[in-house]
Scaffold this active site. Structure first.
Site, PDB file in Angstrom:
ATOM      1  N   THR A  24       0.845  -1.213   0.000  1.00  0.00           N
ATOM      2  CA  THR A  24       0.000   0.000   0.000  1.00  0.00           C
ATOM      3  C   THR A  24       0.875   1.256   0.000  1.00  0.00           C
ATOM      4  O   THR A  24       2.087   1.189   0.223  1.00  0.00           O
ATOM      5  CB  THR A  24      -0.886   0.073   1.274  1.00  0.00           C
ATOM      6  OG1 THR A  24      -0.024   0.211   2.422  1.00  0.00           O
ATOM      7  CG2 THR A  24      -1.763  -1.161   1.440  1.00  0.00           C
TER       8      THR A  24
ATOM      9  N   ARG B 203       6.644  -7.564  13.783  1.00  0.00           N
ATOM     10  CA  ARG B 203       6.813  -7.645  15.237  1.00  0.00           C
ATOM     11  C   ARG B 203       7.229  -9.040  15.701  1.00  0.00           C
ATOM     12  O   ARG B 203       7.668  -9.216  16.831  1.00  0.00           O
ATOM     13  CB  ARG B 203       5.497  -7.261  15.938  1.00  0.00           C
ATOM     14  CG  ARG B 203       5.144  -5.816  15.775  1.00  0.00           C
ATOM     15  CD  ARG B 203       3.750  -5.504  16.263  1.00  0.00           C
ATOM     16  NE  ARG B 203       2.709  -6.022  15.389  1.00  0.00           N
ATOM     17  CZ  ARG B 203       1.421  -5.715  15.474  1.00  0.00           C
ATOM     18  NH1 ARG B 203       1.017  -4.896  16.432  1.00  0.00           N
ATOM     19  NH2 ARG B 203       0.540  -6.204  14.632  1.00  0.00           N
TER      20      ARG B 203
ATOM     21  N   TYR C 230       9.798  14.406  12.304  1.00  0.00           N
ATOM     22  CA  TYR C 230       9.705  14.544  13.766  1.00  0.00           C
ATOM     23  C   TYR C 230      10.565  13.495  14.481  1.00  0.00           C
ATOM     24  O   TYR C 230      10.568  13.422  15.702  1.00  0.00           O
ATOM     25  CB  TYR C 230       8.257  14.588  14.266  1.00  0.00           C
ATOM     26  CG  TYR C 230       7.350  13.428  13.941  1.00  0.00           C
ATOM     27  CD1 TYR C 230       7.618  12.137  14.396  1.00  0.00           C
ATOM     28  CD2 TYR C 230       6.181  13.636  13.214  1.00  0.00           C
ATOM     29  CE1 TYR C 230       6.763  11.076  14.125  1.00  0.00           C
ATOM     30  CE2 TYR C 230       5.318  12.589  12.927  1.00  0.00           C
ATOM     31  CZ  TYR C 230       5.621  11.303  13.384  1.00  0.00           C
ATOM     32  OH  TYR C 230       4.772  10.264  13.102  1.00  0.00           O
TER      33      TYR C 230
ATOM     34  N   PRO D 162       4.468  15.555   4.221  1.00  0.00           N
ATOM     35  CA  PRO D 162       3.168  14.974   3.889  1.00  0.00           C
ATOM     36  C   PRO D 162       3.043  14.506   2.435  1.00  0.00           C
ATOM     37  O   PRO D 162       3.221  15.283   1.506  1.00  0.00           O
ATOM     38  CB  PRO D 162       2.187  16.124   4.162  1.00  0.00           C
ATOM     39  CG  PRO D 162       3.002  17.368   4.200  1.00  0.00           C
ATOM     40  CD  PRO D 162       4.390  16.993   4.574  1.00  0.00           C
TER      41      PRO D 162
END
Ligand code: HXC
Ligand code: NAP
Length: 290
Positions: free
Chosen positions: A25, A75, A155, A198
């Site tokens: 995706t 994970r 960030y 973005p």
């Protein structure tokens, strides 16, 4: 030439086998599709095999080449090791890994359960470290060169409220990128990162700008260049970083955000809300006693 056209010449990734986590995706898919166009073979992995299988079919239908879908929750180390084995058994040696899989959502931090916080840490930081360790150990044992490309965010170094688990995890991924760039260079393994601003995707937009928020917080308004990114722009940069053209780039994080994070950081950047007429008035009154 347009900024949103493919940049590298045909065949630039010929002979390369590339694994893209979260490749079914969004940005993972767009990067993978461009790698395929440039001649690479792909393994795309994530949790949802149905999504991956459909994506692989569409990609091969459009571009030819080989795309192998492999389900893997990053994970779980057993699934990661099985993914690596499957990737190699299908394609032979893997030359580059794009750590792109991620989980994220917005929330005041004090509202997060321990499990919510850990879920994002586990996907982003633990998932990336498990894929990196599995691939890296194998490359070193086989005496084979390799390339890591890790998708982080801006960030990762500024931090950000309301996405604190993601910020903490991406900061960890960035530190790992820079650390391994030095430690594993002697094995012929390069590590770099991209920090996108973005870029519209269903996965990110639905979780970070749910419902009405998308109207209230138009991401393009925060970008000095005045628009969001186009996927091909990111794919061009990613293709360069997994190609041999970037052989001397190691330990770098390249920001592609139209200047967004710097605008947010500069103390007085919000003065761009002052209209020209007001600047004219201030200029005219300069030197005059007010
Ligand atoms: C608070 C939440 C939550 C939310 C889930 N949880 N969503 N808490 N606010 N919006 C809590 C759950 O209640 C649960 O805690 C824990 O998190 C785990 O949730 P599950 O749904 O069981 O987890 P799972 O099925 O593993 O799904 C993982 C996920 C999900 C991260 C929660 O969103 C996901 O699958 N994301 C994958 C794709 C993705 O996030 N893409 C965007 C990447 S964008 P409890 O305590 O109830 O058990 C990105 C961009 C960065 O990274 C920069 C943009 C500029
Ligand atoms: P996305 O489409 O939601 O991509 C995330 C991918 O990760 C999905 O394909 C998802 O597939 C996979 N994934 C999630 N949890 C996983 C797990 N436990 N194991 C394996 N795969 C898992 O969102 P995107 O916007 O394209 O994000 C791609 C990357 O870009 C992320 O690293 C994100 O942090 C980064 N990024 C995006 C933006 C942006 O503006 N879009 C900005 C900065 C950084 P499954 O659900 O099938 O597992």
């Amino acid at each position: 030439m347009k900024f949103n056209e493919g940049m590298l010449r045909e065949g630039s990734l010929e002979g390369k086998n590339i694994l893209v986590t979260g490749g079914g995706t969004g940005l993972g898919r767009s990067m993978g599709e461009y790698f395929l166009k440039l001649g690479a073979n792909l393994v795309i992995s994530s949790r949802k095999l149905d999504v991956l299988t459909e994506t692989a079919k569409e990609m091969m239908g459009k571009n030819g080449g080989t795309v192998v879908p492999v389900s893997c929750d990053v994970r779980d180390i057993e699934q990661v090791e099985a993914m690596w084995d499957k990737a190699k058994s299908e394609l032979g040696q893997i030359h580059a890994v794009v750590n792109n899989a991620a989980g994220n959502f917005i929330s005041p931090t004090e509202r997060l359960s321990t499990n919510a916080f850990n879920t994002v840490l586990d996907i982003v930081l633990k998932g990336t470290s498990q894929v990196t360790l599995t691939a890296g150990k194998d490359w070193i044992a086989q005496k084979q060169d390799g390339i890591f490309l890790n998708i982080v965010t801006t960030y990762a170094w500024t931090g950000s409220g309301y996405v604190v688990p993601s910020a903490a995890a991406k900061a960890g991924v960035l530190a790992m990128t820079r650390s391994l760039a030095v430690e594993w260079a002697k094995y012929g393994i390069r590590s770099n990162a991209i920090a996108p601003g973005p870029f519209p995707t269903e996965g990110a937009w639905s979780r970070l700008l749910p419902g009405e928020l998308v109207k209230k917080f138009d991401p393009a308004k925060k970008v000095p260049i005045g628009r969001v990114g186009e996927h091909q722009e990111l794919a061009n940069l990613a293709a360069y970083l997994v190609s041999d053209f970037s052989a001397y780039v190691n330990g770098e994080v390249i920001t592609i955000d139209g200047g967004e994070w710097l605008k947010g950081a500069g103390e007085f950047n919000n003065l761009d809300q002052i209209p020209q007429e007001m600047w004219d008035m201030m200029e005219a009154s300069r030197g005059k006693k007010l």
